[in-house]
Motif scaffolding. Sequence first.
Motif, PDB file in Angstrom:
ATOM      1  N   LEU A 103      -3.742  -1.594   3.176  1.00 59.01           N
ATOM      2  CA  LEU A 103      -3.671  -2.609   2.123  1.00 59.01           C
ATOM      3  C   LEU A 103      -2.348  -3.369   2.181  1.00 59.01           C
ATOM      4  O   LEU A 103      -2.309  -4.593   1.996  1.00 59.01           O
ATOM      5  CB  LEU A 103      -3.860  -1.951   0.750  1.00 59.01           C
ATOM      6  CG  LEU A 103      -5.243  -1.355   0.474  1.00 59.01           C
ATOM      7  CD1 LEU A 103      -5.233  -0.586  -0.840  1.00 59.01           C
ATOM      8  CD2 LEU A 103      -6.298  -2.431   0.455  1.00 59.01           C
ATOM      9  N   GLY A 104      -1.252  -2.634   2.441  1.00 60.32           N
ATOM     10  CA  GLY A 104       0.051  -3.292   2.568  1.00 60.32           C
ATOM     11  C   GLY A 104       0.084  -4.252   3.729  1.00 60.32           C
ATOM     12  O   GLY A 104       0.628  -5.359   3.623  1.00 60.32           O
ATOM     13  N   THR A 105      -0.527  -3.865   4.843  1.00 60.26           N
ATOM     14  CA  THR A 105      -0.579  -4.748   6.020  1.00 60.26           C
ATOM     15  C   THR A 105      -1.398  -5.998   5.711  1.00 60.26           C
ATOM     16  O   THR A 105      -1.012  -7.115   6.067  1.00 60.26           O
ATOM     17  CB  THR A 105      -1.196  -3.995   7.208  1.00 60.26           C
ATOM     18  OG1 THR A 105      -0.453  -2.808   7.447  1.00 60.26           O
ATOM     19  CG2 THR A 105      -1.188  -4.846   8.457  1.00 60.26           C
ATOM     20  N   MET A 106      -2.520  -5.814   5.033  1.00 64.14           N
ATOM     21  CA  MET A 106      -3.357  -6.974   4.698  1.00 64.14           C
ATOM     22  C   MET A 106      -2.636  -7.910   3.732  1.00 64.14           C
ATOM     23  O   MET A 106      -2.750  -9.136   3.847  1.00 64.14           O
ATOM     24  CB  MET A 106      -4.687  -6.503   4.119  1.00 64.14           C
ATOM     25  CG  MET A 106      -5.554  -5.775   5.157  1.00 64.14           C
ATOM     26  SD  MET A 106      -7.087  -5.146   4.471  1.00 64.14           S
ATOM     27  CE  MET A 106      -8.066  -6.633   4.438  1.00 64.14           C
ATOM     28  N   LEU A 107      -1.880  -7.350   2.783  1.00 62.82           N
ATOM     29  CA  LEU A 107      -1.099  -8.196   1.881  1.00 62.82           C
ATOM     30  C   LEU A 107       0.007  -8.918   2.640  1.00 62.82           C
ATOM     31  O   LEU A 107       0.313 -10.083   2.352  1.00 62.82           O
ATOM     32  CB  LEU A 107      -0.502  -7.364   0.748  1.00 62.82           C
ATOM     33  CG  LEU A 107      -1.449  -6.937  -0.367  1.00 62.82           C
ATOM     34  CD1 LEU A 107      -0.744  -5.988  -1.325  1.00 62.82           C
ATOM     35  CD2 LEU A 107      -1.982  -8.138  -1.119  1.00 62.82           C
ATOM     36  N   SER A 112      -5.058 -11.993  -0.388  1.00 58.72           N
ATOM     37  CA  SER A 112      -4.738 -12.007  -1.819  1.00 58.72           C
ATOM     38  C   SER A 112      -5.157 -10.675  -2.451  1.00 58.72           C
ATOM     39  O   SER A 112      -6.136 -10.066  -2.035  1.00 58.72           O
ATOM     40  CB  SER A 112      -5.458 -13.167  -2.516  1.00 58.72           C
ATOM     41  OG  SER A 112      -6.833 -12.890  -2.621  1.00 58.72           O
ATOM     42  N   PRO A 113      -4.404 -10.228  -3.455  1.00 62.84           N
ATOM     43  CA  PRO A 113      -4.782  -8.977  -4.140  1.00 62.84           C
ATOM     44  C   PRO A 113      -6.178  -9.042  -4.753  1.00 62.84           C
ATOM     45  O   PRO A 113      -6.901  -8.051  -4.764  1.00 62.84           O
ATOM     46  CB  PRO A 113      -3.708  -8.816  -5.213  1.00 62.84           C
ATOM     47  CG  PRO A 113      -2.545  -9.606  -4.726  1.00 62.84           C
ATOM     48  CD  PRO A 113      -3.126 -10.730  -3.936  1.00 62.84           C
ATOM     49  N   GLN A 119     -13.089  -6.643  -2.527  1.00 58.34           N
ATOM     50  CA  GLN A 119     -13.634  -5.903  -1.390  1.00 58.34           C
ATOM     51  C   GLN A 119     -13.864  -4.429  -1.762  1.00 58.34           C
ATOM     52  O   GLN A 119     -14.912  -3.866  -1.447  1.00 58.34           O
ATOM     53  CB  GLN A 119     -12.689  -6.007  -0.201  1.00 58.34           C
ATOM     54  CG  GLN A 119     -13.187  -5.313   1.043  1.00 58.34           C
ATOM     55  CD  GLN A 119     -12.166  -5.379   2.175  1.00 58.34           C
ATOM     56  OE1 GLN A 119     -11.023  -5.767   1.975  1.00 58.34           O
ATOM     57  NE2 GLN A 119     -12.606  -4.991   3.356  1.00 58.34           N
ATOM     58  N   LEU A 120     -12.909  -3.835  -2.460  1.00 64.80           N
ATOM     59  CA  LEU A 120     -13.075  -2.446  -2.901  1.00 64.80           C
ATOM     60  C   LEU A 120     -14.248  -2.313  -3.877  1.00 64.80           C
ATOM     61  O   LEU A 120     -15.043  -1.365  -3.794  1.00 64.80           O
ATOM     62  CB  LEU A 120     -11.793  -1.938  -3.549  1.00 64.80           C
ATOM     63  CG  LEU A 120     -10.616  -1.681  -2.613  1.00 64.80           C
ATOM     64  CD1 LEU A 120      -9.351  -1.410  -3.418  1.00 64.80           C
ATOM     65  CD2 LEU A 120     -10.922  -0.520  -1.696  1.00 64.80           C
ATOM     66  N   LEU A 190       4.225  -0.215  -0.006  1.00 64.14           N
ATOM     67  CA  LEU A 190       2.871   0.043   0.506  1.00 64.14           C
ATOM     68  C   LEU A 190       2.899   0.367   1.991  1.00 64.14           C
ATOM     69  O   LEU A 190       2.076   1.138   2.477  1.00 64.14           O
ATOM     70  CB  LEU A 190       1.967  -1.165   0.242  1.00 64.14           C
ATOM     71  CG  LEU A 190       1.573  -1.440  -1.203  1.00 64.14           C
ATOM     72  CD1 LEU A 190       0.790  -2.743  -1.296  1.00 64.14           C
ATOM     73  CD2 LEU A 190       0.760  -0.297  -1.760  1.00 64.14           C
ATOM     74  N   LEU A 191       3.827  -0.246   2.710  1.00 62.22           N
ATOM     75  CA  LEU A 191       3.896  -0.034   4.162  1.00 62.22           C
ATOM     76  C   LEU A 191       4.571   1.269   4.532  1.00 62.22           C
ATOM     77  O   LEU A 191       4.502   1.685   5.695  1.00 62.22           O
ATOM     78  CB  LEU A 191       4.599  -1.207   4.834  1.00 62.22           C
ATOM     79  CG  LEU A 191       3.832  -2.531   4.790  1.00 62.22           C
ATOM     80  CD1 LEU A 191       4.666  -3.657   5.356  1.00 62.22           C
ATOM     81  CD2 LEU A 191       2.501  -2.410   5.514  1.00 62.22           C
TER      82      LEU A 191
END
Length: 194
Positions: A103-107, A112-113, A119-120, A190-191
């Motif tokens: 999730l951190g990588t995608m952000l 966007s959050p 998606q979740l 997150l990362l």
Amino acid sequence: SIPMIKLRLKANPYYDEASFHLLVQPALENAGLTALDDWAYQHGLDVEVTPKPALQQQLRRLNEGYWLITQMASVKALLITLLVVVNMYYQVVAQLRLQQQRLGTMLAVGASPVALVTQLCIQHTLLFALSCVLILSAWFATTPWIHQQLSIALTLPSQLPWLGSALLLVLLFATWLPARAVLKQPIQRLLQSC
């Protein structure tokens, strides 16, 4: 003297004393009560003949056990539902912790959050839909067997759509609440490795 055989009425545990009920048409109620009193007097029986209100009271007392069982079942169902909701919340939290780096990588790359939470929610909705299909399939597959073995006609409750909608809303809320909290954290946190 005339010989007399006295038979005791078998006591019913739902009533204070042995009794039987006689239903008559409302127009014949007074005549029926009088005739029953006369018959009991002629046969030397010590019985109390009471009109309809006492019968309603006895029937209400008879149903008290069922109402108690219904209330206990409702409390247990509410408690189980509460435990399931809390369990679902913590399962989503654990899932998000496992996916924290992803999730951190995608952000970090610009997602966007809101899109991640959506998606979740879609993933959990698909799992919910799959479980509903499996449950309904099992229901329709076993209903003829249950009807044949137990002679019980099972039907789907009419509240099933409302119940399914409420469960879906609870599921989406249990997904959105922890996901929002996780995605508000800084990307650097997150990362970091879990």
